[in-house]
Design an enzyme around this catalytic site. Structure first.
Site, PDB file in Angstrom:
ATOM      1  N   LYS A 137       0.815  -1.227   0.000  1.00  0.00           N
ATOM      2  CA  LYS A 137       0.000   0.000   0.000  1.00  0.00           C
ATOM      3  C   LYS A 137       0.847   1.276   0.000  1.00  0.00           C
ATOM      4  CE  LYS A 137      -4.404  -1.625   1.890  1.00  0.00           C
ATOM      5  NZ  LYS A 137      -4.284  -2.944   2.493  1.00  0.00           N
ATOM      6  N   LYS A 146       3.843   1.650  -1.241  1.00  0.00           N
ATOM      7  CA  LYS A 146       4.447   1.790  -2.562  1.00  0.00           C
ATOM      8  C   LYS A 146       3.408   2.240  -3.594  1.00  0.00           C
ATOM      9  CE  LYS A 146       7.850  -1.215  -3.450  1.00  0.00           C
ATOM     10  NZ  LYS A 146       8.523  -2.426  -3.969  1.00  0.00           N
ATOM     11  N   GLU A 174       7.331 -14.775  -7.040  1.00  0.00           N
ATOM     12  CA  GLU A 174       8.442 -14.973  -6.108  1.00  0.00           C
ATOM     13  C   GLU A 174       9.641 -14.156  -6.574  1.00  0.00           C
ATOM     14  OE1 GLU A 174      11.223 -18.494  -4.172  1.00  0.00           O
ATOM     15  OE2 GLU A 174       9.651 -19.043  -5.591  1.00  0.00           O
ATOM     16  N   ASP A 202      11.770  -3.032  -8.224  1.00  0.00           N
ATOM     17  CA  ASP A 202      12.406  -3.742  -7.125  1.00  0.00           C
ATOM     18  C   ASP A 202      13.455  -2.784  -6.616  1.00  0.00           C
ATOM     19  OD1 ASP A 202      12.543  -5.910  -5.369  1.00  0.00           O
ATOM     20  OD2 ASP A 202      14.368  -6.602  -6.299  1.00  0.00           O
ATOM     21  N   PHE A 235       8.170   4.218   4.838  1.00  0.00           N
ATOM     22  CA  PHE A 235       8.036   2.805   5.205  1.00  0.00           C
ATOM     23  C   PHE A 235       9.399   2.143   5.063  1.00  0.00           C
ATOM     24  CE2 PHE A 235       7.154   3.370   0.725  1.00  0.00           C
ATOM     25  CZ  PHE A 235       7.779   2.310   0.093  1.00  0.00           C
ATOM     26  N   GLY A 236       9.477   0.880   5.442  1.00  0.00           N
ATOM     27  CA  GLY A 236      10.741   0.150   5.295  1.00  0.00           C
ATOM     28  C   GLY A 236      11.859   0.746   6.138  1.00  0.00           C
ATOM     29  N   ASP A 256      13.153   3.664   5.827  1.00  0.00           N
ATOM     30  CA  ASP A 256      13.128   5.134   5.772  1.00  0.00           C
ATOM     31  C   ASP A 256      13.541   5.820   7.081  1.00  0.00           C
ATOM     32  OD1 ASP A 256      12.371   4.890   3.158  1.00  0.00           O
ATOM     33  OD2 ASP A 256      10.378   5.780   3.388  1.00  0.00           O
ATOM     34  N   ARG A 261      13.582   5.860  -5.941  1.00  0.00           N
ATOM     35  CA  ARG A 261      12.371   5.542  -6.705  1.00  0.00           C
ATOM     36  C   ARG A 261      11.939   6.748  -7.534  1.00  0.00           C
ATOM     37  NH1 ARG A 261       9.660   3.408  -2.812  1.00  0.00           N
ATOM     38  NH2 ARG A 261      10.390   1.312  -3.248  1.00  0.00           N
TER      39      ARG A 261
END
Length: 201
Positions: A10, A12, A40, A69, A152-153, A155, A181
């Site tokens: 969400k 991203k 995968e 990615d 997120f992640g 960050d 990104r």
């Protein structure tokens, strides 16, 4: 014209949809297509994974699809977590666990050796199987503690010296202008604009 984002993340989806607004596409998530099985991510590079995801989404939906990615490359960890960034602490993917593992591995590493970069590869797949890619990166330093509520992640740990803030502290507009990104997407938008014009003819 639809553009399918090959992700259910969400955070991203929100970030990409905002950045892609000017392109004129109707941006939708792969989550809006029931029955799609998540791909995968077993590639050795960010490009491998992005291409695999974009192709699968384009084939399943019959629409133009975009996948990215991205991950964190920490110099003191020889480029890790790299392609394993999202599942660094194992499955299920968990930001809190990933950040804790990163801090643990960097314990005792001096600040000037905590250099890192976020790298992103975006793949755009046409329904006919044609692939286009774009790449971006952003340099920074890993802090010793989390700072900021946004993003997120990783960050809250990724500090950008130029702005004296982490990715989690930067406002969305500023983050998008300097992020890995954001940079990759700027290049991807040039590709998307060409494809859009081609479709409109």
């Amino acid at each position: 014209m639809k553009l399918v984002l090959a992700t259910n993340n969400k955070g991203k989806v929100k970030e990409l949809a905002e950045l892609l607004k000017p392109c004129g596409y109707q941006v939708v998530s792969i989550g809006e297509f029931p029955g799609f099985t998540e791909v995968e991510e077993d590639g050795n590079t960010f490009a491998d994974n992005a291409i695999k995801k974009a192709l699968a989404a384009a084939e399943f939906t019959g629409e133009l699809a975009l996948a990215d990615d991205s991950g964190l490359e920490v110099d003191a960890l020889k480029g890790a977590p790299g392609v394993y960034s999202a599942r660094f602490a194992g499955e299920p993917k968990d930001d809190t666990a990933n950040n804790a593992k990163l801090l643990s591995l960097l314990e005792g590493v001096p600040q000037d050796h905590r250099t890192a970069r976020f790298r992103c590869v975006i793949a755009i797949a046409e329904p006919n199987g044609r692939i286009h890619t774009a790449e971006g990166s952003c340099e920074g330093v890993i802090l010793r503690e989390l700072k900021g509520e946004g993003g997120f992640g990783y960050d809250p740990l990724f500090y950008v010296p130029e702005y004296k803030q982490t990715f989690a502290e930067l406002d969305m507009e500023k983050k998008n202008s300097i992020s890995h990104r954001g940079k990759a997407l700027k290049k991807a938008m040039e590709i998307l604009n060409r494809l859009y014009i081609h479709q409109e003819v």
